[in-house]
Design an enzyme around this catalytic site. Structure first.
Site, PDB file in Angstrom:
ATOM      1  N   HIS A  69       0.817  -1.224   0.000  1.00  0.00           N
ATOM      2  CA  HIS A  69       0.000   0.000   0.000  1.00  0.00           C
ATOM      3  C   HIS A  69       0.851   1.276   0.000  1.00  0.00           C
ATOM      4  O   HIS A  69       0.334   2.366   0.265  1.00  0.00           O
ATOM      5  CB  HIS A  69      -0.959  -0.003   1.197  1.00  0.00           C
ATOM      6  N   HIS A 151       7.312  -8.357   3.657  1.00  0.00           N
ATOM      7  CA  HIS A 151       5.883  -8.127   3.452  1.00  0.00           C
ATOM      8  C   HIS A 151       5.384  -9.084   2.382  1.00  0.00           C
ATOM      9  O   HIS A 151       5.588  -8.854   1.191  1.00  0.00           O
ATOM     10  CB  HIS A 151       5.692  -6.670   3.029  1.00  0.00           C
TER      11      HIS A 151
HETATM   12 FE   LIG Z   1      -1.366  -4.500   5.682  1.00  0.00          FE
HETATM   13 FE   LIG Z   2       0.116  -5.399   2.656  1.00  0.00          FE
END
Ligand SMILES: [Fe+2]
Ligand SMILES: [Fe+2]
Length: 258
Positions: A69, A151
């Site tokens: 994001h 991530h």
């Molecule tokens: Fe997240």
């Molecule tokens: Fe994420």
């Protein structure tokens, strides 16, 4: 040296719960560095804003990591370019704003925080495994304490990465799924590892979002706007102790709820 890492802080709910829980933890634990994944910390749960990172800094967070994001908010590009406490995934295309790792001082040690993003069931990115080798090379012998936020979506990719990084870095903790895993361990070559730290924010939504909207989207497969859920909250984190040589001596998973 003790490091506290807080998993995906999500929206207004997550920020406010960090403000409530973190000071208490800092009073009871000897913490030398606080890192948080802030990829969902904007008020609406999408990306970061200057207000959301400032809020986290005021709570005691010192370094912020990101994820898929990263670019969700327009203001993020300038913010990420100019604030060296913010780390975006290192294996994004060459030339994008910001840094894939940052180095700070923790006591007498130089401490690197690295962000990497996975490639399995995720968007396109460069190889995170090779990116890690490049970064470890760049950091050289002076930086022995290296913390990696990986991530990623797939547990297999994260576990494989953990073993690949074992002995090269101090810790590898996963983020992104928003669901905490119970596999914290010290790998054979003394790297602390956890597949996913989990999410900090609304407990009774779906990964932090209002559940009715998410359920409806599964039912009719029509577009609908996700909103950060209200109600009870959870705090997901991991507390890692590192030795002077940069390797890990303990890892403790934390899950606090109301
Ligand atoms: Fe997240
Ligand atoms: Fe994420």
């Amino acid at each position: 040296m003790n490091v506290l890492f807080i998993g995906d802080v999500t929206g207004k709910s997550g920020l406010q719960y960090v403000k409530e829980v973190l000071p208490k933890l800092l009073a009871t634990h000897d913490v030398d560095l606080v890192i948080a994944n802030a990829e969902n910390s904007a008020w609406n749960g999408r990306g970061i804003t200057s207000a959301s990172v400032e809020f986290l800094y005021d709570c005691g967070v010192e370094i912020v990591t990101l994820g898929n994001h990263v670019w969700d908010q327009k203001e993020a590009q300038e913010l990420i370019a100019h604030d060296d406490r913010i780390v975006r995934p290192a294996n994004l295309p060459v030339g994008v704003p910001g840094r894939g790792y940052t180095v700070c001082s923790v006591g007498k040690h130089r401490f690197a925080v690295v962000s990497l993003i996975g490639r399995t069931f995720m968007g396109l990115s460069d190889c995170p495994f090779r990116a890690l080798d490049r970064i470890v090379d760049e950091l050289g012998h002076d930086v022995k304490h290296i913390f990696v936020d990986f991530h990623g979506e797939a547990t297999s990719e994260k576990i494989a990465f953990g073993f690949y990084a074992d002995g090269k870095v101090s810790a590898v903790v996963g983020t992104h799924t928003h669901v905490q895993t119970a596999d914290e361990r010290i790998l054979p070559k003394k790297t602390a590892y956890l597949t996913d730290v989990g999410m900090t924010g609304p407990k009774d939504g779906v990964l932090g979002m209002k559940r009715d909207v998410v359920i409806q989207r599964f039912l009719d497969q029509m577009p609908a706007k996700y909103e950060v859920a209200d109600g009870a909250r959870q705090f997901s984190a991991v507390f890692i102790t590192l030795r002077d040589d940069g390797m890990a001596s303990s890892i403790e998973r934390m899950y606090i709820t109301e």
